[in-house]
Scaffold this motif. Structure first.
Motif, PDB file in Angstrom:
ATOM      1  N   ARG A 110       0.835  -1.206   0.000  1.00 23.74           N
ATOM      2  CA  ARG A 110       0.000   0.000   0.000  1.00 23.74           C
ATOM      3  C   ARG A 110       0.872   1.260   0.000  1.00 23.74           C
ATOM      4  O   ARG A 110       0.552   2.243  -0.684  1.00 23.74           O
ATOM      5  N   ILE A 111       1.963   1.233   0.746  1.00 27.60           N
ATOM      6  CA  ILE A 111       2.866   2.380   0.767  1.00 27.60           C
ATOM      7  C   ILE A 111       3.518   2.549  -0.598  1.00 27.60           C
ATOM      8  O   ILE A 111       3.644   3.665  -1.116  1.00 27.60           O
ATOM      9  N   GLU A 112       3.919   1.431  -1.211  1.00 21.20           N
ATOM     10  CA  GLU A 112       4.543   1.497  -2.536  1.00 21.20           C
ATOM     11  C   GLU A 112       3.607   2.156  -3.538  1.00 21.20           C
ATOM     12  O   GLU A 112       4.012   3.025  -4.322  1.00 21.20           O
ATOM     13  N   ALA A 113       2.328   1.782  -3.506  1.00 23.05           N
ATOM     14  CA  ALA A 113       1.366   2.370  -4.431  1.00 23.05           C
ATOM     15  C   ALA A 113       1.153   3.851  -4.141  1.00 23.05           C
ATOM     16  O   ALA A 113       1.065   4.677  -5.067  1.00 23.05           O
ATOM     17  N   GLY A 139       9.807   9.155  -8.054  1.00 18.43           N
ATOM     18  CA  GLY A 139      11.242   9.138  -7.819  1.00 18.43           C
ATOM     19  C   GLY A 139      11.653   9.107  -6.369  1.00 18.43           C
ATOM     20  O   GLY A 139      12.844   9.106  -6.051  1.00 18.43           O
ATOM     21  N   ALA A 140      10.678   9.070  -5.471  1.00 15.00           N
ATOM     22  CA  ALA A 140      10.997   9.119  -4.043  1.00 15.00           C
ATOM     23  C   ALA A 140      11.594   7.803  -3.567  1.00 15.00           C
ATOM     24  O   ALA A 140      11.291   6.728  -4.086  1.00 15.00           O
ATOM     25  N   GLY A 141      12.433   7.895  -2.557  1.00  8.95           N
ATOM     26  CA  GLY A 141      12.921   6.719  -1.864  1.00  8.95           C
ATOM     27  C   GLY A 141      12.205   6.590  -0.534  1.00  8.95           C
ATOM     28  O   GLY A 141      11.719   7.577   0.018  1.00  8.95           O
ATOM     29  N   TRP A 142      12.126   5.374  -0.047  1.00 13.56           N
ATOM     30  CA  TRP A 142      11.462   5.169   1.233  1.00 13.56           C
ATOM     31  C   TRP A 142      11.852   3.814   1.802  1.00 13.56           C
ATOM     32  O   TRP A 142      12.361   2.944   1.107  1.00 13.56           O
ATOM     33  N   ALA A 143      11.616   3.665   3.095  1.00 11.32           N
ATOM     34  CA  ALA A 143      11.864   2.390   3.754  1.00 11.32           C
ATOM     35  C   ALA A 143      10.979   2.305   4.981  1.00 11.32           C
ATOM     36  O   ALA A 143      10.669   3.321   5.607  1.00 11.32           O
ATOM     37  N   ALA A 202      11.065   5.851   6.826  1.00  7.44           N
ATOM     38  CA  ALA A 202      11.906   6.913   6.276  1.00  7.44           C
ATOM     39  C   ALA A 202      11.396   7.269   4.887  1.00  7.44           C
ATOM     40  O   ALA A 202      11.011   6.391   4.113  1.00  7.44           O
ATOM     41  N   LEU A 203      11.383   8.561   4.571  1.00  2.79           N
ATOM     42  CA  LEU A 203      10.901   9.036   3.281  1.00  2.79           C
ATOM     43  C   LEU A 203      11.921  10.009   2.700  1.00  2.79           C
ATOM     44  O   LEU A 203      12.349  10.958   3.361  1.00  2.79           O
ATOM     45  N   LEU A 204      12.327   9.765   1.457  1.00  2.00           N
ATOM     46  CA  LEU A 204      13.246  10.637   0.727  1.00  2.00           C
ATOM     47  C   LEU A 204      12.520  11.130  -0.521  1.00  2.00           C
ATOM     48  O   LEU A 204      12.625  10.531  -1.603  1.00  2.00           O
ATOM     49  N   LEU A 246       2.087  14.363   0.933  1.00  3.73           N
ATOM     50  CA  LEU A 246       2.692  13.036   0.834  1.00  3.73           C
ATOM     51  C   LEU A 246       3.308  12.642   2.168  1.00  3.73           C
ATOM     52  O   LEU A 246       3.182  11.491   2.595  1.00  3.73           O
ATOM     53  N   ARG A 247       3.983  13.576   2.810  1.00  2.00           N
ATOM     54  CA  ARG A 247       4.601  13.276   4.105  1.00  2.00           C
ATOM     55  C   ARG A 247       3.547  12.799   5.100  1.00  2.00           C
ATOM     56  O   ARG A 247       3.737  11.820   5.806  1.00  2.00           O
ATOM     57  N   THR A 248       2.421  13.504   5.163  1.00  3.81           N
ATOM     58  CA  THR A 248       1.354  13.134   6.082  1.00  3.81           C
ATOM     59  C   THR A 248       0.768  11.773   5.724  1.00  3.81           C
ATOM     60  O   THR A 248       0.577  10.906   6.588  1.00  3.81           O
ATOM     61  N   ALA A 249       0.487  11.570   4.457  1.00  2.00           N
ATOM     62  CA  ALA A 249      -0.112  10.313   4.006  1.00  2.00           C
ATOM     63  C   ALA A 249       0.839   9.136   4.235  1.00  2.00           C
ATOM     64  O   ALA A 249       0.431   8.037   4.630  1.00  2.00           O
ATOM     65  N   PHE A 250       2.140   9.366   3.998  1.00  2.00           N
ATOM     66  CA  PHE A 250       3.127   8.310   4.201  1.00  2.00           C
ATOM     67  C   PHE A 250       3.208   7.933   5.673  1.00  2.00           C
ATOM     68  O   PHE A 250       3.229   6.744   6.030  1.00  2.00           O
ATOM     69  N   GLY A 251       3.262   8.936   6.562  1.00  2.00           N
ATOM     70  CA  GLY A 251       3.302   8.637   7.994  1.00  2.00           C
ATOM     71  C   GLY A 251       2.072   7.889   8.464  1.00  2.00           C
ATOM     72  O   GLY A 251       2.164   6.963   9.266  1.00  2.00           O
TER      73      GLY A 251
END
Length: 283
Positions: free
Chosen positions: A43-46, A54-58, A263-265, A273-278
């Motif tokens: 879900r995070i990947e999508a 182009g963002a990186g994340w883990a 982590a979000l890059l 995006l930051r809020t949604a990712f968290g």
């Protein structure tokens, strides 16, 4: 400069991470086992692919990553547990200059505090530092003052370490954690890949052992500003779902109670995006 609360009574003696910790406000709560929700990495990947390809994340827990995507690498669907999606560029990492405070200054200060070489509530003048700051300014003030890291705080660490922060952090923090691609470029910009950020965050959730002590992490991930707002820890800020965060562009999150980190890059910094990712990482 308005100084934040510097109440020594708020406690130099902190609870150990992995035992009883403050998890965002004033209540105490027991940590829970790291159990990533089924399919949450997919879900995070999508989410990230649609918003910023182009963002990186883990994301992961104390035992390591559940998924890693390096910035600039096209992720393939289906990020399984422990998967690294795509082939990362091994020559260097993303610009994570906004994370200097928590990746370099904060852990080094933790080493100094643990060694008894720095007391957070002692005026900087006692260490020959803090020129140009209000009288009585302490490391605690600087660690809780704002979202970034004060140059005075970097100067204090370098004075106490006896040399440049870059070399000390590489030798005492990044090297022991296997963060082999984290370092300062010739122009002074800090670079790191998502995988190295995962190594750092996994360590913060692990039991005792390693450069960043559980006691220092526990001291930092609790409200240190009393009733003053915004509420802050030591370079970490309380975030949604009981997590703590640092960074407005590149960003890190950690939840001692939930035993999870993220982590979000971003390729393009985006508050939505930051809020949604968290939310996706910790809800």
């Amino acid at each position: 400069m308005t100084l934040q609360s510097d109440r020594a009574g708020q406690g130099e003696q902190a609870e150990q991470c992995g035992q009883t910790v403050h998890c965002g406000h004033t209540e105490q709560c027991e940590p829970v086992a790291h159990r990533a929700p089924a399919g949450y990495a997919d879900r995070i990947e999508a989410l990230v692919r649609d918003a910023d390809p182009g963002a990186g994340w883990a994301v992961g827990g104390p035992d390591g990553p559940d998924a890693v995507v390096e910035a600039g690498v096209s992720a393939e669907a289906g990020a399984g547990a422990g998967a690294e999606i795509g082939a990362a560029d091994r020559s260097g990492g993303s610009d994570v200059g906004g994370l200097v405070g928590v990746l370099a200054v904060w852990p080094v200060i933790g080493l100094l505090v643990d060694a008894g070489e720095l007391a957070l509530h002692t005026p900087l003048a006692a260490y020959g530092a803090g020129a140009g700051l209000p009288a009585g300014t302490t490391a605690h003030h600087l660690l809780t003052h704002g979202p970034g890291v004060s140059p005075a705080l970097i100067g204090l660490t370098e004075r106490l370490c006896g040399g440049p922060l870059a070399g000390y952090a590489a030798e005492r923090i990044w090297g022991p954690l296997g963060m082999t691609r984290t370092g300062f470029a010739a122009d002074g910009t800090l670079h790191a890949p998502a995988a190295d950020l995962g190594r750092f965050l996994s360590h913060l959730l692990a039991p005792a052992g390693g450069p960043v002590s559980p006691a220092w992490t526990a001291q930092s991930l609790r409200i240190r500003t009393g009733e003053l707002l915004p509420a802050r820890g030591l370079l970490w800020n309380p975030a949604a779902h009981g997590s703590w965060s640092h960074g407005e562009g590149p960003a890190l999150w950690i939840s001692p109670r939930g035993r999870r980190w993220a982590a979000l890059l971003p390729g393009i910094p985006s508050a939505p995006l930051r809020t949604a990712f968290g939310d996706a990482a910790f809800s």
